[in-house]
Design a protein around this motif. Structure first.
Motif, mmCIF file in Angstrom:
data_model
loop_
_atom_site.group_PDB
_atom_site.id
_atom_site.type_symbol
_atom_site.label_atom_id
_atom_site.label_comp_id
_atom_site.label_asym_id
_atom_site.label_seq_id
_atom_site.Cartn_x
_atom_site.Cartn_y
_atom_site.Cartn_z
ATOM 1 N N TRP A 240 -11.346 -65.082 21.199
ATOM 2 C CA TRP A 240 -11.305 -66.031 20.072
ATOM 3 C C TRP A 240 -10.788 -65.345 18.812
ATOM 4 O O TRP A 240 -10.016 -65.935 18.050
ATOM 5 C CB TRP A 240 -12.703 -66.603 19.817
ATOM 6 C CG TRP A 240 -12.721 -67.531 18.630
ATOM 7 C CD1 TRP A 240 -12.472 -68.868 18.625
ATOM 8 C CD2 TRP A 240 -12.981 -67.174 17.267
ATOM 9 N NE1 TRP A 240 -12.555 -69.368 17.344
ATOM 10 C CE2 TRP A 240 -12.861 -68.350 16.493
ATOM 11 C CE3 TRP A 240 -13.296 -65.970 16.633
ATOM 12 C CZ2 TRP A 240 -13.053 -68.359 15.113
ATOM 13 C CZ3 TRP A 240 -13.479 -65.984 15.253
ATOM 14 C CH2 TRP A 240 -13.366 -67.157 14.515
ATOM 15 N N PHE B 267 -14.811 -62.777 9.545
ATOM 16 C CA PHE B 267 -15.346 -62.531 10.884
ATOM 17 C C PHE B 267 -15.390 -61.047 11.237
ATOM 18 O O PHE B 267 -16.312 -60.612 11.924
ATOM 19 C CB PHE B 267 -14.518 -63.296 11.918
ATOM 20 C CG PHE B 267 -14.429 -64.767 11.627
ATOM 21 C CD1 PHE B 267 -15.469 -65.620 11.965
ATOM 22 C CD2 PHE B 267 -13.326 -65.291 10.982
ATOM 23 C CE1 PHE B 267 -15.405 -66.974 11.675
ATOM 24 C CE2 PHE B 267 -13.239 -66.645 10.687
ATOM 25 C CZ PHE B 267 -14.284 -67.492 11.030
ATOM 26 N N TYR C 268 -15.151 -72.083 17.145
ATOM 27 C CA TYR C 268 -16.073 -70.945 16.982
ATOM 28 C C TYR C 268 -17.506 -71.214 17.471
ATOM 29 O O TYR C 268 -18.113 -70.343 18.124
ATOM 30 C CB TYR C 268 -16.089 -70.506 15.516
ATOM 31 C CG TYR C 268 -16.938 -69.294 15.240
ATOM 32 C CD1 TYR C 268 -16.535 -68.035 15.681
ATOM 33 C CD2 TYR C 268 -18.133 -69.390 14.525
ATOM 34 C CE1 TYR C 268 -17.307 -66.905 15.430
ATOM 35 C CE2 TYR C 268 -18.907 -68.277 14.271
ATOM 36 C CZ TYR C 268 -18.487 -67.039 14.723
ATOM 37 O OH TYR C 268 -19.260 -65.934 14.473
ATOM 38 N N PHE D 172 -15.652 -63.867 22.423
ATOM 39 C CA PHE D 172 -15.471 -63.707 20.978
ATOM 40 C C PHE D 172 -14.227 -62.872 20.685
ATOM 41 O O PHE D 172 -13.474 -63.166 19.753
ATOM 42 C CB PHE D 172 -16.698 -63.048 20.339
ATOM 43 C CG PHE D 172 -16.487 -62.719 18.874
ATOM 44 C CD1 PHE D 172 -16.558 -63.723 17.908
ATOM 45 C CD2 PHE D 172 -16.190 -61.426 18.476
ATOM 46 C CE1 PHE D 172 -16.345 -63.430 16.565
ATOM 47 C CE2 PHE D 172 -15.977 -61.122 17.140
ATOM 48 C CZ PHE D 172 -16.055 -62.126 16.186
ATOM 49 N N ILE E 217 -11.163 -72.262 13.974
ATOM 50 C CA ILE E 217 -12.554 -72.149 13.514
ATOM 51 C C ILE E 217 -13.420 -73.251 14.124
ATOM 52 O O ILE E 217 -14.615 -73.052 14.375
ATOM 53 C CB ILE E 217 -12.609 -72.188 11.971
ATOM 54 C CG1 ILE E 217 -12.029 -70.880 11.396
ATOM 55 C CG2 ILE E 217 -14.045 -72.362 11.475
ATOM 56 C CD1 ILE E 217 -11.901 -70.869 9.896
#
Length: 325
Positions: free
Chosen positions: A99, A151, A87, A96, A84
């Protein structure tokens, strides 16, 4: 001792190549009901998982609570916090997605079989390893979707935590409970045929991986990932493992753990379950064509954790043997 190449890793590589060459049989238009086969297979995996769990061993394992707390906190708090923290630096949709794969990896429980085997090899606390690896899978059924909901709900319109928990309960939790209830009657047969059950588990996981990557290849999702990105993912996986391993080691030393408990904490706290990852991805990302990319960090981590831990286990085995002689 020279580390051996895990046959399962080679099988994963072969399945991904097969999915690239023949994506149709795993796609949404395939005449073979791989989703149904996978769902049934997943339920059977966790039914057998329940048969292997001994309620008595779980109760007796609660005594070493500091060790258990460190391992579970590493799995479900330390890993996610590290990911995190990265992020805010995400600046594109493709980054993204990568991630998100790391976040999914971070939110997963520890693995059972390899954790226990490696702890045994390094002469660590085996009962504690069995307890932590077993209980981690049950905790993950609740915690993993909670982390991902922070998320996924922002990126998918059909993300419903209630529906996800319902599927996890029916496909995973209930089979585990059913297996535990029959453990006293069928536990002996499971232990006797453990080799064949392990082969069954791996076959279902390979099937899910094939379907996930087939859909991703058919949708041309991997066009967003080049060779440089792949190397960066691999490097990030190695760094993640190393950082978590070092933090657990330092905490275990400060808490005054014995050598056996330190080994168990480091080995169980740094492991992530490919079994749970592939199963959970089937439920959490069922409508996403990017599931192949999301699974990529987990599969690379699976390889890295086995490779590094096997080397460390071999060295620790020699150290413990010398200290005992």
């Amino acid at each position: 001792m020279k580390p051996k190449i895990d046959g399962f890793i080679l099988a994963i590589i072969a399945v991904v190549i097969f999915a690239y060459v023949f994506p149709y049989w795993g796609s949404k238009n395939s005449p073979i009901p791989l989703s149904l086969i996978g769902s049934i297979g997943v339920s059977l995996i966790f039914f057998f998982y329940g048969l292997k769990l001994s309620p008595d061993k779980i109760k007796s394992g609660l005594k070493n609570w500091k060790l258990h707390l460190l391992v579970q906190a590493s799995s479900f708090i330390l890993f996610p916090i590290i990911i995190i923290a990265i992020y805010p630096f995400i600046d594109s949709e493709s980054s993204f997605t990568i991630w998100l794969g790391f976040m999914f990896l971070a939110a997963l429980p520890s693995t059972v079989s390899s954790s226990v085997v490696m702890v045994s090899m390094a002469k660590g606390n085996i009962p504690a390893a069995i307890f932590n690896a077993s209980i981690s899978g049950l905790i993950g059924i609740v915690i993993t979707p909670l982390w991902m909901s922070l998320f996924l709900s922002q990126t998918t319109t059909d993300f419903d935590l209630g529906i996800i928990y319902l599927k996890l309960i029916t496909e995973i939790l209930l089979p585990v409970i059913f297996g535990i209830s029959l453990q006293r009657f069928l536990g002996y047969y499971v232990r006797k045929h453990l080799r064949y059950l392990t082969l069954f588990d791996k076959s279902i996981i390979l099937l899910i991986i094939y379907k996930s990557f087939s859909e991703s290849f058919e949708e041309n999702v991997f066009s967003a990932v080049n060779f440089r990105d792949l190397l960066m993912i691999l490097l990030a996986v190695i760094v993640l493992f190393t950082v978590v391993y070092f933090i657990i080691k330092q905490i275990a030393i400060r808490l005054g753990f014995s050598l056996e408990d330190r080994i168990t904490a480091k080995f169980c706290g740094t492991k992530k379950s490919l079994v749970h990852g592939t199963v959970f991805s089937k439920i959490l990302f069922k409508n996403s064509a990017s599931v192949g990319i999301i699974l990529l960090p987990l599969m690379l981590f699976h390889f890295i954790q086995i490779f590094i831990i096997s080397i460390l286990a071999s060295k620790l085995e020699k150290q413990v043997s010398l200290s005992e002689s």
